[in-house]
Design a protein around this motif. Structure first.
Motif, PDB file in Angstrom:
ATOM      1  N   HIS A   1     -10.423  18.669  10.061  1.00  0.00           N
ATOM      2  CA  HIS A   1     -11.450  18.409   9.049  1.00  0.00           C
ATOM      3  C   HIS A   1     -12.434  19.575   9.003  1.00  0.00           C
ATOM      4  O   HIS A   1     -13.410  19.532   8.265  1.00  0.00           O
ATOM      5  CB  HIS A   1     -12.182  17.103   9.362  1.00  0.00           C
ATOM      6  CG  HIS A   1     -11.331  15.886   9.121  1.00  0.00           C
ATOM      7  ND1 HIS A   1     -10.937  15.495   7.864  1.00  0.00           N
ATOM      8  CD2 HIS A   1     -10.775  14.995   9.962  1.00  0.00           C
ATOM      9  CE1 HIS A   1     -10.181  14.408   7.960  1.00  0.00           C
ATOM     10  NE2 HIS A   1     -10.060  14.090   9.223  1.00  0.00           N
TER      11      HIS A   1
ATOM     12  N   GLY B   1      -7.824   8.854   5.684  1.00  0.00           N
ATOM     13  CA  GLY B   1      -6.961   7.927   4.958  1.00  0.00           C
ATOM     14  C   GLY B   1      -6.116   8.568   3.878  1.00  0.00           C
ATOM     15  O   GLY B   1      -5.449   7.871   3.112  1.00  0.00           O
TER      16      GLY B   1
ATOM     17  N   GLY C   1      -3.404  10.393   4.178  1.00  0.00           N
ATOM     18  CA  GLY C   1      -1.960  10.318   4.434  1.00  0.00           C
ATOM     19  C   GLY C   1      -1.453  11.370   5.414  1.00  0.00           C
ATOM     20  O   GLY C   1      -0.238  11.544   5.559  1.00  0.00           O
ATOM     21  N   LYS C   2      -2.346  12.045   6.107  1.00  0.00           N
ATOM     22  CA  LYS C   2      -1.938  13.138   7.011  1.00  0.00           C
ATOM     23  C   LYS C   2      -1.142  12.617   8.210  1.00  0.00           C
ATOM     24  O   LYS C   2      -0.064  13.118   8.497  1.00  0.00           O
ATOM     25  CB  LYS C   2      -3.179  13.923   7.500  1.00  0.00           C
ATOM     26  CG  LYS C   2      -4.002  14.509   6.361  1.00  0.00           C
ATOM     27  CD  LYS C   2      -5.199  15.259   6.877  1.00  0.00           C
ATOM     28  CE  LYS C   2      -6.204  14.412   7.633  1.00  0.00           C
ATOM     29  NZ  LYS C   2      -6.855  13.344   6.826  1.00  0.00           N
ATOM     30  N   SER C   3      -1.702  11.612   8.908  1.00  0.00           N
ATOM     31  CA  SER C   3      -1.002  11.106  10.106  1.00  0.00           C
ATOM     32  C   SER C   3       0.321  10.453   9.718  1.00  0.00           C
ATOM     33  O   SER C   3       1.319  10.586  10.434  1.00  0.00           O
ATOM     34  CB  SER C   3      -1.875  10.104  10.861  1.00  0.00           C
ATOM     35  OG  SER C   3      -3.030  10.746  11.321  1.00  0.00           O
ATOM     36  N   THR C   4       0.342   9.762   8.591  1.00  0.00           N
ATOM     37  CA  THR C   4       1.594   9.159   8.117  1.00  0.00           C
ATOM     38  C   THR C   4       2.651  10.246   7.928  1.00  0.00           C
ATOM     39  O   THR C   4       3.795  10.104   8.358  1.00  0.00           O
ATOM     40  CB  THR C   4       1.353   8.398   6.784  1.00  0.00           C
ATOM     41  OG1 THR C   4       0.367   7.398   7.017  1.00  0.00           O
ATOM     42  CG2 THR C   4       2.609   7.765   6.250  1.00  0.00           C
TER      43      THR C   4
ATOM     44  N   LYS D   1       0.845  -1.213   0.000  1.00  0.00           N
ATOM     45  CA  LYS D   1       0.000   0.000   0.000  1.00  0.00           C
ATOM     46  C   LYS D   1       0.877   1.260   0.000  1.00  0.00           C
ATOM     47  O   LYS D   1       1.732   1.443   0.866  1.00  0.00           O
ATOM     48  CB  LYS D   1      -0.893  -0.042   1.254  1.00  0.00           C
ATOM     49  CG  LYS D   1      -1.493   1.250   1.649  1.00  0.00           C
ATOM     50  CD  LYS D   1      -2.939   1.323   1.283  1.00  0.00           C
ATOM     51  CE  LYS D   1      -3.362   2.754   1.193  1.00  0.00           C
ATOM     52  NZ  LYS D   1      -4.539   3.008   0.481  1.00  0.00           N
TER      53      LYS D   1
ATOM     54  N   ALA E   1       1.055   4.861   0.855  1.00  0.00           N
ATOM     55  CA  ALA E   1       0.318   5.846   1.656  1.00  0.00           C
ATOM     56  C   ALA E   1       0.700   7.269   1.252  1.00  0.00           C
ATOM     57  O   ALA E   1      -0.140   8.180   1.276  1.00  0.00           O
ATOM     58  CB  ALA E   1       0.585   5.627   3.130  1.00  0.00           C
TER      59      ALA E   1
ATOM     60  N   GLU F   1      -5.485  17.291  14.400  1.00  0.00           N
ATOM     61  CA  GLU F   1      -6.900  17.472  14.765  1.00  0.00           C
ATOM     62  C   GLU F   1      -7.067  17.844  16.245  1.00  0.00           C
ATOM     63  O   GLU F   1      -7.741  17.146  17.006  1.00  0.00           O
ATOM     64  CB  GLU F   1      -7.699  16.209  14.440  1.00  0.00           C
ATOM     65  CG  GLU F   1      -7.727  15.904  12.955  1.00  0.00           C
ATOM     66  CD  GLU F   1      -8.624  14.719  12.650  1.00  0.00           C
ATOM     67  OE1 GLU F   1      -9.699  14.625  13.261  1.00  0.00           O
ATOM     68  OE2 GLU F   1      -8.237  13.906  11.807  1.00  0.00           O
TER      69      GLU F   1
HETATM   70  N1  LIG Z   1       0.312   0.942   9.997  1.00  0.00           N
HETATM   71  C1  LIG Z   1      -0.305   0.890   8.818  1.00  0.00           C
HETATM   72  N2  LIG Z   1      -0.285  -0.243   8.068  1.00  0.00           N
HETATM   73  C2  LIG Z   1      -0.874  -0.297   6.860  1.00  0.00           C
HETATM   74  N3  LIG Z   1      -1.545   0.734   6.290  1.00  0.00           N
HETATM   75  C3  LIG Z   1      -1.593   1.879   6.983  1.00  0.00           C
HETATM   76  C4  LIG Z   1      -0.993   2.028   8.282  1.00  0.00           C
HETATM   77  N4  LIG Z   1      -1.215   3.285   8.716  1.00  0.00           N
HETATM   78  C5  LIG Z   1      -1.937   3.896   7.749  1.00  0.00           C
HETATM   79  N5  LIG Z   1      -2.159   3.055   6.711  1.00  0.00           N
HETATM   80  C6  LIG Z   1      -2.874   3.380   5.451  1.00  0.00           C
HETATM   81  O1  LIG Z   1      -2.224   4.492   4.871  1.00  0.00           O
HETATM   82  C7  LIG Z   1      -3.172   5.417   4.357  1.00  0.00           C
HETATM   83  C8  LIG Z   1      -2.967   6.773   5.014  1.00  0.00           C
HETATM   84  O2  LIG Z   1      -3.343   6.688   6.385  1.00  0.00           O
HETATM   85  P1  LIG Z   1      -3.212   7.928   7.398  1.00  0.00           P
HETATM   86  O3  LIG Z   1      -3.487   7.397   8.769  1.00  0.00           O
HETATM   87  O4  LIG Z   1      -1.921   8.606   7.172  1.00  0.00           O
HETATM   88  O5  LIG Z   1      -4.429   8.863   6.912  1.00  0.00           O
HETATM   89  P2  LIG Z   1      -5.023  10.220   7.534  1.00  0.00           P
HETATM   90  O6  LIG Z   1      -5.050  11.213   6.430  1.00  0.00           O
HETATM   91  O7  LIG Z   1      -4.269  10.587   8.769  1.00  0.00           O
HETATM   92  O8  LIG Z   1      -6.513   9.805   7.909  1.00  0.00           O
HETATM   93  P3  LIG Z   1      -7.521  10.350   9.072  1.00  0.00           P
HETATM   94  O9  LIG Z   1      -8.061  11.678   8.623  1.00  0.00           O
HETATM   95  O10 LIG Z   1      -8.580   9.306   9.069  1.00  0.00           O
HETATM   96  O11 LIG Z   1      -6.749  10.402  10.363  1.00  0.00           O
HETATM   97  C9  LIG Z   1      -4.549   4.811   4.602  1.00  0.00           C
HETATM   98  O12 LIG Z   1      -4.950   4.151   3.422  1.00  0.00           O
HETATM   99  C10 LIG Z   1      -4.312   3.813   5.709  1.00  0.00           C
HETATM  100  O13 LIG Z   1      -5.192   2.726   5.611  1.00  0.00           O
END
Ligand SMILES: Nc1ncnc2c1ncn2[C@@H]1O[C@H](COP(=O)(O)OP(=O)(O)OP(=O)(O)O)[C@@H](O)[C@H]1O
Length: 314
Positions: free
Chosen positions: A198, A45, A47-50, A22, A24, A166
């Motif tokens: 958000h 989902g 990619g912000k937290s990543t 995947k 991200a 957030e």
């Molecule tokens: N540890 C992990 N293992 C596998 N996939 C992951 C992992 N963490 C995140 N993902 C995937 O990576 C993508 C980005 O996730 P992320 O948590 O960065 O999104 P986000 O923008 O922070 O979402 P939200 O607004 O819901 O917090 C998503 O598709 C998620 O399913």
């Protein structure tokens, strides 16, 4: 607060992150200048937290270049960590401690000496209106109160850059405004803030620059006003009808105005984008009336940041 003014506070170049198969984050690049609030917006989902986890040195990138204060996150994680604050989405839990005691402990962890801690805690408790709960144990607080304490305590230590993931979730409107205004005051004193939310009005109120991320890619970067000018050329028609919005009604609107974005806005209301709103609205009223759909209210407005966001991440 010590600044390397010549560089950007955050510099991200072609950042990629894969979790197994995947992807991200896909070739993400952006810069954040010192003393600014950078809004990082995107749907669940996206990619912000990543991104935050990589920028705060908790997660390694798959490839790309990430510099904080001109330092490489792969090589200088401890030097970076000393100068940043992080409020993540995970709640902190010192269940048995009072708000004040937990703050004191947090200050101690940061190596702040006793007198300074006391001074800072009093300042934070006053600034965040926490006087009434200062002696309440953490596990007796409401969700919103916990979040307020979690955000407030981060300001106990000196930092050059603060990541807020957030921070206003669960906060009532007064607490939210108190927090946003406190952040603004800190930014005036030189703090740089990386902020996710958000709530678009919040981003508009606080952020100097905004990047919108969708499915791991940055799809827009500008000031809030710039985004509205660039991506919000169309006006928004809002139509409220008596019956519930059905697939048939959505199809009818789409037939009348095939180039428009049509967004269901609650049970009885539609938002329709148009560069020629008067003409589109006339056609919509004609067609809806012909089909016996009773219109209760109509309005035309210029787009908000939320409209731009909804249109872009569709
Ligand atoms: N540890 C992990 N293992 C596998 N996939 C992951 C992992 N963490 C995140 N993902 C995937 O990576 C993508 C980005 O996730 P992320 O948590 O960065 O999104 P986000 O923008 O922070 O979402 P939200 O607004 O819901 O917090 C998503 O598709 C998620 O399913």
């Amino acid at each position: 607060m010590t600044h390397l003014r010549s560089d950007s506070c955050i510099s991200v170049t072609q950042l990629k992150k894969k979790y197994g198969e995947k992807t991200a984050l896909d070739e993400v690049s952006f810069e954040v200048n010192y003393g600014k609030v950078f809004g990082f917006l995107g749907p669940n989902g996206a990619g912000k937290s990543t991104t935050i986890n990589i920028l705060t040195t908790l997660l390694l990138p798959s490839s790309g270049n990430v510099k904080i204060f001109g330092l490489d996150v792969n090589k200088a994680s401890s030097a970076i960590r000393k100068r940043i604050g992080v409020v993540s989405q995970q709640p902190s839990s010192e269940a048995n401690l009072t708000v004040e005691r937990a703050m004191d402990l947090y200050g101690l962890m940061w190596g702040i000496e006793r007198t300074k801690r006391k001074e800072k805690i009093t300042e934070i408790i006053n600034s965040f209106d926490l006087q009434e709960i200062r002696n309440v144990k953490n596990d007796e607080l409401s969700i919103g109160q916990k979040r307020r304490v979690q955000v407030a305590r981060e300001f106990i230590h000196e930092m050059d850059l603060l990541f807020l993931d957030e921070p206003t979730v669960g906060l009532d409107p007064t607490a939210r405004r108190v927090l946003l205004d406190y952040i603004k005051s800190q930014v005036k004193s030189g703090l740089t803030v990386f902020f996710t939310t958000h709530i678009m009005e919040e981003a508009e109120y606080l952020c100097d620059d905004i990047a919108i991320i969708n499915r791991g890619k940055i799809i827009a970067f500008d000031t809030p006003l710039g985004l509205k000018k660039k991506y919000g050329k169309e006006n928004i028609i809002q139509i409220q009808i008596k019956e519930k919005i059905s697939e048939l009604i959505l199809k009818l609107a789409s037939n009348v105005s095939p180039d428009s974005q049509i967004i269901k806005d609650g049970e009885n209301s539609l938002k329709i984008t148009s560069i020629d709103p008067q003409n589109t609205l006339t056609k919509l009223i004609e067609n809806f009336t012909l089909k016996g759909i009773k219109i209760i209210n109509v309005s035309i407005s210029s787009p908000s940041l939320e409209d731009v966001f909804l249109t872009m991440v569709k």
